[in-house]
Design a protein around this motif. Sequence first.
Motif, PDB file in Angstrom:
ATOM      1  N   GLU A 135       0.845  -1.202   0.000  1.00  0.00           N
ATOM      2  CA  GLU A 135       0.000   0.000   0.000  1.00  0.00           C
ATOM      3  C   GLU A 135       0.877   1.248   0.000  1.00  0.00           C
ATOM      4  OE1 GLU A 135      -3.575   0.171   2.180  1.00  0.00           O
ATOM      5  OE2 GLU A 135      -4.085  -1.944   1.834  1.00  0.00           O
TER       6      GLU A 135
ATOM      7  N   TRP B  13       1.309   4.066  -1.883  1.00  0.00           N
ATOM      8  CA  TRP B  13       0.512   4.738  -2.909  1.00  0.00           C
ATOM      9  C   TRP B  13       1.360   5.606  -3.819  1.00  0.00           C
ATOM     10  CZ3 TRP B  13      -3.637   2.129  -3.203  1.00  0.00           C
ATOM     11  CH2 TRP B  13      -4.217   1.577  -2.070  1.00  0.00           C
TER      12      TRP B  13
ATOM     13  N   VAL C  20      -1.675   9.245   1.708  1.00  0.00           N
ATOM     14  CA  VAL C  20      -3.071   8.824   1.523  1.00  0.00           C
ATOM     15  C   VAL C  20      -3.558   8.302   2.871  1.00  0.00           C
ATOM     16  CG1 VAL C  20      -4.631   7.258   0.325  1.00  0.00           C
ATOM     17  CG2 VAL C  20      -2.727   8.311  -0.908  1.00  0.00           C
ATOM     18  N   THR C  21      -4.246   9.148   3.590  1.00  0.00           N
ATOM     19  CA  THR C  21      -4.753   8.773   4.911  1.00  0.00           C
ATOM     20  C   THR C  21      -6.263   8.604   4.917  1.00  0.00           C
ATOM     21  OG1 THR C  21      -4.859  11.108   5.526  1.00  0.00           O
ATOM     22  CG2 THR C  21      -2.853   9.922   6.109  1.00  0.00           C
TER      23      THR C  21
ATOM     24  N   ARG D 113      -8.270   6.378  -0.709  1.00  0.00           N
ATOM     25  CA  ARG D 113      -7.744   5.028  -0.924  1.00  0.00           C
ATOM     26  C   ARG D 113      -8.680   4.218  -1.809  1.00  0.00           C
ATOM     27  NH1 ARG D 113      -8.548  -0.031   1.330  1.00  0.00           N
ATOM     28  NH2 ARG D 113      -6.693  -1.348   1.610  1.00  0.00           N
ATOM     29  N   GLN D 114      -9.992   4.277  -1.521  1.00  0.00           N
ATOM     30  CA  GLN D 114     -10.953   3.494  -2.282  1.00  0.00           C
ATOM     31  C   GLN D 114     -11.069   4.004  -3.714  1.00  0.00           C
ATOM     32  OE1 GLN D 114     -12.228   0.692  -0.863  1.00  0.00           O
ATOM     33  NE2 GLN D 114     -12.737   0.230  -2.993  1.00  0.00           N
TER      34      GLN D 114
END
Length: 406
Positions: free
Chosen positions: A20, A22, A61-62, A67-68
């Motif tokens: 993950e 990103w 990206v928090t 994220r989705q």
Amino acid sequence: MEPELDVWMHPELRAAAAAEDWAALLGTWRKLTRSSQSQLGALVGLAQPDVSAIENRRRAVTSAEVRQRIIDGLDVPLELLGARYEDLPLPSLVLPGVVSEADGERLGAVRQGGMRLDAASVDAMDALLAAHRRAEDTVGSRTVAPLVLAQFREVAGLYGQARGALADRVVRLLAEYAQFLAWMAQDQDKAPVALGWFDRSYDWALEAGYGDLAATTLSMKAHLAWSGGSGRRCVRLGEAAASLPGASEATRAMAVQMAGRGYALEGERDEAYSRLDEAQRIIAGAVDAPPWLYFYGEPWFAAQRGMADLHLKDWDGAVGNLTSGLAGFAPSFRRDRAWYGSCLAHAYAGAGEAEAALTEALGVIHDASEVGRPHAWAELHKVGAILLRRGAREGRTLVGMLAQLD
């Protein structure tokens, strides 16, 4: 935009998704599909400046929503994501083609308790570790480290199933994993974490009678000391590693050259070159390099000698040796090419060749940003500072490019 067929089979992209990471995921997806930041942004609902900020790690990206959107917009396979490690026989199998289908099924059965650990399973895990070492050369430690840590935990969990010689093999494998995790922590400038893993690796190597790995671990601790500016400690650890029983000739050569680099850091020219010459004589006759020294050879040794030249301000020697070393590095060695390319730019800057320094710096700047932080990235900033102090206009150009990627 030119989507690549089955783009999600690419190892670099799969590893970024599994971690993950990103920033790496967006940058790699764009590279593989030849897309602009604006085109990618349109797919995931982000403005181009936001895509740029994520790729250059100025923004994390928090948000679950962002994220989705990335997952949906880029069709990220859900089985690759870090939160779904449990769906794989082993977490490291996000890298395709590492083990055969039969070995994958075997590892899955061992993990679930349907089959006892056997030699073939340990062989498969050896192959996974070798694949991760090579993947890290290309995609960097930030992306690979979470996979390797998850894999280490799986191997540690299987120790209780091992008996006799197989138990010794598992301990050796744990020692190798710990050594690799230490290296990646060091690469990310996490010295206390690296020291902890190095100590675990050293203890397990001694427990398993694995003198070669124990010596390698001491040698890599010498590298950690060198990175921290401690030349004397680097010398002591390098010389201790070279004298450890069970060390192969290749490992001894690496340890002796580390001692040489420690002397160079201290400004002791004669001692430095004496050790480097000794290491070169050893490596010339070495035929028994262990699997974790797969990168070791004349190009790498030339680059290391160039590092010593750099410490001793022998600019011409540094340029010659670093150029020679880099010429022998495979394109997949992105992290090493970024580091030694940054050092070559430093050598040119030290020699007063501003145009050559800028050319070399710009040639590695993107790899330094993507897989070479913090070390190669800091070295490029050092090059910019040297050029600015000397009033070279190339310094402003380089600092401006670095600022765009900072």
